[in-house]
Design an enzyme around this catalytic site. Structure first.
Site, PDB file in Angstrom:
ATOM      1  CG  ASP A  55      11.838   9.128   4.418  1.00  0.00           C
ATOM      2  OD1 ASP A  55      10.666   8.853   4.108  1.00  0.00           O
ATOM      3  OD2 ASP A  55      12.362   8.747   5.488  1.00  0.00           O
ATOM      4  CB  ALA A  91      -0.871  -0.014   1.236  1.00  0.00           C
ATOM      5  CD  GLU A 131      -5.455  -2.068  -4.119  1.00  0.00           C
ATOM      6  OE1 GLU A 131      -5.512  -2.130  -5.350  1.00  0.00           O
ATOM      7  OE2 GLU A 131      -6.235  -2.652  -3.349  1.00  0.00           O
TER       8      GLU A 131
HETATM    9  P1  AMP Z   1       5.779   2.918  -1.585  1.00  0.00           P
HETATM   10  O1  AMP Z   1       4.496   3.665  -1.727  1.00  0.00           O
HETATM   11  O2  AMP Z   1       6.753   3.221  -2.653  1.00  0.00           O
HETATM   12  O3  AMP Z   1       6.324   3.069  -0.234  1.00  0.00           O
HETATM   13  O4  AMP Z   1       5.415   1.342  -1.756  1.00  0.00           O
HETATM   14  C1  AMP Z   1       4.697   0.606  -0.799  1.00  0.00           C
HETATM   15  C2  AMP Z   1       5.189  -0.843  -0.741  1.00  0.00           C
HETATM   16  O5  AMP Z   1       4.986  -1.477  -2.010  1.00  0.00           O
HETATM   17  C3  AMP Z   1       6.676  -0.967  -0.473  1.00  0.00           C
HETATM   18  O6  AMP Z   1       6.996  -0.985   0.885  1.00  0.00           O
HETATM   19  C4  AMP Z   1       7.022  -2.290  -1.140  1.00  0.00           C
HETATM   20  O7  AMP Z   1       6.743  -3.363  -0.280  1.00  0.00           O
HETATM   21  C5  AMP Z   1       6.079  -2.323  -2.317  1.00  0.00           C
HETATM   22  N1  AMP Z   1       6.746  -1.834  -3.542  1.00  0.00           N
HETATM   23  C6  AMP Z   1       6.806  -0.574  -4.003  1.00  0.00           C
HETATM   24  N2  AMP Z   1       7.518  -0.505  -5.146  1.00  0.00           N
HETATM   25  C7  AMP Z   1       7.914  -1.755  -5.414  1.00  0.00           C
HETATM   26  C8  AMP Z   1       8.684  -2.346  -6.483  1.00  0.00           C
HETATM   27  N3  AMP Z   1       9.201  -1.613  -7.465  1.00  0.00           N
HETATM   28  N4  AMP Z   1       8.902  -3.662  -6.448  1.00  0.00           N
HETATM   29  C9  AMP Z   1       8.399  -4.412  -5.434  1.00  0.00           C
HETATM   30  N5  AMP Z   1       7.684  -3.920  -4.415  1.00  0.00           N
HETATM   31  C10 AMP Z   1       7.431  -2.608  -4.401  1.00  0.00           C
END
Ligand code: AMP
Length: 912
Positions: A690, A573, A578
């Site tokens: 961050d 999320a 999502e």
């Molecule tokens: P974010 O909004 O970028 O913090 O994404 C939320 C969560 O989605 C992250 O903590 C990861 O677990 C997953 N996620 C985001 N980007 C990726 C990606 N490029 N590959 C795999 N998982 C991802």
């Protein structure tokens, strides 16, 4: 001393003075001796009223509106006189409120309350005194108190009620492990001046046989056990074992089952294997291949091995004797892991009996006989004794006798010959059905070696002896004696050559010998040593510099047709909606796995802009350690950002899941990747703000990539971010002090965060500063404290962390330097061998000079082992350099041994 009424009309005593009409006042009021009770800092709360001079009609200018408070420290509780000059002034006290009416009957008393403190007290107690210089004062109460940190239990260690220290100093307090627990790492905390506990370090763990429940250790119930103090909970007994009593540290095996010394306590009890089955033999000359299949019951273990016992037997098989050392087993006779063996150098025309025995890790513990199977074989007869030969200038004629008892009908004979010492290069094989052969076309005056063997319908027999013959110079025939020397090597090579032709399983032996080179995956190497592309003069362009933020997206991100995207699973999320995984089809290329972030419905314009800002920032970067943007979908809804897919998700979760599973080099490889990505960002003048393990993503090759570039993220997205006093929202634990204090975010503050990421990585996702509050973290950092080295952390890495946490930001290393340092460590892994002392709360670890064993043990806080050392005869410091003591706690052994090592290198200075 006057008796007056307060607001609620209850009588109270006050000390009053009001000589405002007369000049030169100097009136003193003194307390009795007040005992300090061990406190170094004492607080004095006074309540008083003070008359406003203006409200008194006709008072002269000498009227005062303040009075002074003093103290005098003394061990003597019965002083009746103290000179004015002996007092130490605490403060001049003025009133916030003053009363204007004198009339006691209808006036309303307005009480002032003031608190002052005196610190660094060290005598038994003190006297307080109040000096009036001509004011109108009523002193209502004086309350003297000190602060304590209350008794508490943390990490299974109990910390006693502790009186706070003087000044700003923290009081270091050592915790005592609660019942049923033992020290894992010496527990301590600091009692702060305001009575709060700070910076917990170390912990106790429940002893074997006990498990943690809230703040106590309780016994493992029957049927469960806990083998190691470091195991978290009691576990059910594994199969074929039980624990009839509470507090079990291991479960006892059922009858007939055993546990080998090397078996973990969590493994089921096992038993010896049954006998090997289905024996097969293939005999070829004097070699035999013996094979069998695995025992039906392996006893519950995977370590079944086989051993062979060889006996040579008489013709009728009645009398057998051990084979002796002339017979050879390939790959070996005992401890075979595969159910196959090649036996060479058997004697021809003989009977052998092989007993194959199966065993496993618990066979030696069991009294039941080993499971065995017997394989009997008969070797074939040798040929062919050469009886006669003749030679001429260019030919040799041989005549031989066939085997007496061939194991079948003789089909033909084979003659092999080669020039002496030239066999490897060139040999010739000739075949004939008769008992005689003339070999022609030989060189005159040259020595040849000849060998003959028979082939029956049951296979080849062994060779007869070697015959060396020299062709003549003149054409005269000569008779020579056969030479019957066989080297072990020659025979083995021949046996093996025979089997190679018709038995695939021989590959096995070669593989055991390491002939097959392991395949190498070039990608594995790539992971650790990617090269950074120099960014040249490129600089990051902030999307806010664009008047139209959509233009920034168009400039830096490719528009993707939504029909090329296939969404498969939700994986996380994000702030705006999502995060899914899926596939992206790109024209002329293979489908690739991607992560898809979508903007949830009902967004505002600002949210859309902020959401897409991440793409316009990410789209400017091109580096193997920065998450790669594939493109965006903006022309239809939902709006999406497509990035490369990182199989292992975010680094913090990934490390927690694989706690302790990587080598230091692998961890350093990951850190190297992150540093390289950050170098790229800082070269482009991009400040991340961050940087934290939760914002690093990991792919299937353990390559770490920096992610999370949104504009709003530090403010809203990050659950770690907290509001600071200046209003901004900041992830306190990861942020440099100057960024917290006055929002000075630079690449140097990113370096500070990088140091925290290093700590997270080496500690496998531990929370920085554990459960300390943000407020305490800021305070501890200000006071010079830094995170201690995580468990098993190489000294060099902790030093690098400490460098990243230099207070002065110009003192911190640059990312380029960090990459270089890590590269050197990877190239020279020996430098990672020395581990930091994990109980040091850096940077300043005091050094004590020690001269006796007892002093040394006290200095390293291992005083409880003094008796062990003295009763073992270790009385001088020199002698403990060769110790092996009864110290059974692994952590303590480590601590003592590392201190011994430091004694060896630094003489008599001990780091504690
Ligand atoms: P974010 O909004 O970028 O913090 O994404 C939320 C969560 O989605 C992250 O903590 C990861 O677990 C997953 N996620 C985001 N980007 C990726 C990606 N490029 N590959 C795999 N998982 C991802």
């Amino acid at each position: 001393l006057l008796l007056v009424m307060d607001e609620r009309n209850t009588p109270m005593r006050t000390y009053q003075v009001c000589n405002v009409m007369e000049a030169n006042q100097n009136n003193w009021l003194r307390t009795r001796h007040i005992s300090r009770e061990g406190a170094q800092r004492v607080y004095i709360e006074i309540k008083f009223t003070l008359r406003d001079c203006n409200s008194l009609p006709g008072v002269p200018g000498t009227c005062k509106e303040t009075f002074n408070m003093y103290y005098y420290e003394s061990n003597n509780a019965n002083l009746w006189f103290i000179k004015e000059s002996q007092y130490v002034k605490i403060d001049t006290i003025a009133a916030d409120e003053s009363f204007t009416q004198v009339d006691v009957g209808d006036r309303v008393l307005k009480l002032n309350t003031e608190v002052r403190d005196i610190s660094n007290l060290n005598k038994k107690g003190f006297y307080l005194a109040f000096q009036d210089l001509g004011a109108c004062i009523a002193l209502v109460s004086v309350r003297v108190f000190y602060k304590k940190c209350p008794l508490t239990v943390l990490n299974l260690a109990q910390f006693p009620d502790t009186i706070t220290g003087g000044d700003t100093a923290l009081v270091e307090v050592h915790g005592l492990c609660v019942n049923g627990s033992e020290e894992f790492e010496a527990p301590k905390m600091y009692c702060s001046a305001d009575g709060g506990w700070l910076v917990p370090i170390g912990r106790c763990v429940c002893k074997p046989g006990f498990e943690e429940n809230k703040d106590v250790c309780q016994s493992c119930r029957t049927g469960t056990y806990k083998a190691l103090a470091t195991d978290a909970y009691c576990s059910k007994c594994p199969p074929h074992s039980s624990s009839p009593l509470e507090q079990a540290t291991e479960c006892v095996c059922e009858k007939g089952f055993h546990r080998a010394e090397v078996d973990p306590r969590s493994m089921a009890c096992t038993r010896p294997p049954s006998a090997p089955e289905n024996p097969i033999s293939t005999v070829n000359e004097t070699c035999a291949m013996l094979e069998w299949s695995q025992p039906r019951d392996t006893g519950g273990r995977g370590d079944v091995t086989y051993s062979l016992h060889c006996r040579k037997c008489s013709g009728d098989g009645k009398k057998c004797a051990p084979c002796g050392s002339s017979v050879h087993f390939i790959p070996r006779q005992f401890g075979l892991s595969s159910p196959i063996v090649l036996v060479a150098d058997l004697q021809p025309d003989s009977n052998y009996s092989f007993t194959v025995e199966s065993q496993n890790g618990v066979s030696d513990l069991s009294s039941t006989p080993r499971g065995t199977v017997v394989i009997n074989i008969t070797t074939s007869q040798t040929v062919s004794v050469v009886l006669k030969e003749r030679r001429s200038k260019d030919s040799v004629t041989l005549a031989w006798q066939g085997p007496e008892r061939p194991n079948g009908v003789i089909v033909e004979y084979e003659v092999i010959y080669y020039e002496k010492n030239q066999r490897e290069q060139n040999y010739t094989v000739l075949k004939t059905r008769s008992n005689m052969m003339t070999v022609e076309g030989l060189k005159p005056g040259t020595t040849y070696v000849f060998r003959v063997r028979a082939r029956t319908d049951g296979g080849y027999g062994g060779y007869g002896g070697e015959i060396e013959l020299e062709t003549s110079h003149e054409g005269v025939f000569t008779w020579m004696n056969p030479v019957t020397f066989y080297s072990l090597f020659t025979q083995l090579i021949f046996c093996i050559m025979l089997y190679i032709n018709d038995n695939q399983t021989m590959n096995l032996f070669f593989r055991h010998c390491g002939y097959i080179k392991a395949k190498q995956d070039p990608d594995e190497e790539k992971m650790q040593f990617q090269h950074v592309k120099l960014p040249g003069s490129r600089t990051y362009i902030h999307p806010h510099t664009y008047e139209d933020p959509n233009q920034a997206v168009r400039d830096f991100a490719k528009e993707i047709d939504a029909s090329n995207i296939r969404i498969e699973r939700v994986i996380g999320a994000g702030e705006f909606g999502e995060v899914c995984s899926g596939r992206l089809r790109v024209q002329g290329k293979r489908e690739i796995y991607v992560a898809i972030k979508s903007l949830k419905a009902g967004y505002s314009d600002k949210q859309r802009r902020d959401f897409l800002s991440e793409a316009s920032i990410m789209g400017q970067f091109d580096h193997p350690n920065i998450i790669r943007l594939e493109g965006v979908v903006t022309k239809c809804k939902p709006v999406m950002i497509i990035t490369e897919f990182m199989e292992n998700g975010s680094l913090d979760t990934f490390l927690k899941k694989h706690d302790g599973q990587f080598t230091v080099i692998q961890l350093v490889g990951m850190l190297r990747g992150i540093a390289s990505g950050m170098k790229y960002l800082s070269d482009m003048s991009y400040v991340h703000r961050d940087l934290a393990a939760r914002n690093i993503l990991v792919d299937s090759n353990l390559v770490c990539k920096v992610s999370d570039f949104g504009l709003s993220r530090v403010l809203e997205d990050d659950p770690e971010a907290a509001y600071t006093t200046r209003g901004g929202k900041i992830p306190i634990r990861w942020t440099a002090p100057e960024a917290i204090a006055y929002r000075k975010f630079t690449s140097a503050s990113d370096v500070w965060s990088y140091g925290i990421v290093m700590w997270e990585v080496i500690s496998y996702g531990e929370r920085p500063y554990w459960e300390m509050s943000n407020h305490d973290v800021i305070k501890a950092i200000e006071e010079g404290y830094r995170l201690p080295a995580p468990m098993d952390c190489p000294v060099v890495l902790h030093q690098l962390m400490l460098d990243c946490w230099e207070k002065g930001r110009s003192e911190r290393p640059k990312f380029g330097q960090i990459v270089t340092i890590l590269d050197k460590l990877i190239r020279n892994p020996g430098s990672l061998r020395e581990l930091a002392n994990s109980s040091v709360w850096s940077p300043s670890s005091p050094e004590f000079s020690v001269s006796t064993v007892d002093e040394w043990l006290d200095a390293i806080k291992m005083g409880q082992y003094k008796d062990n050392f003295s009763s073992a005869g270790y009385v001088s410091l020199d002698s403990i350099l060769y110790i092996s003591m009864g110290v059974t706690l692994a952590g303590h052994q480590k601590k003592i041994l590392s201190s011994v090592q430091s004694l060896q290198t630094h003489g008599t200075h001990v780091q504690v």
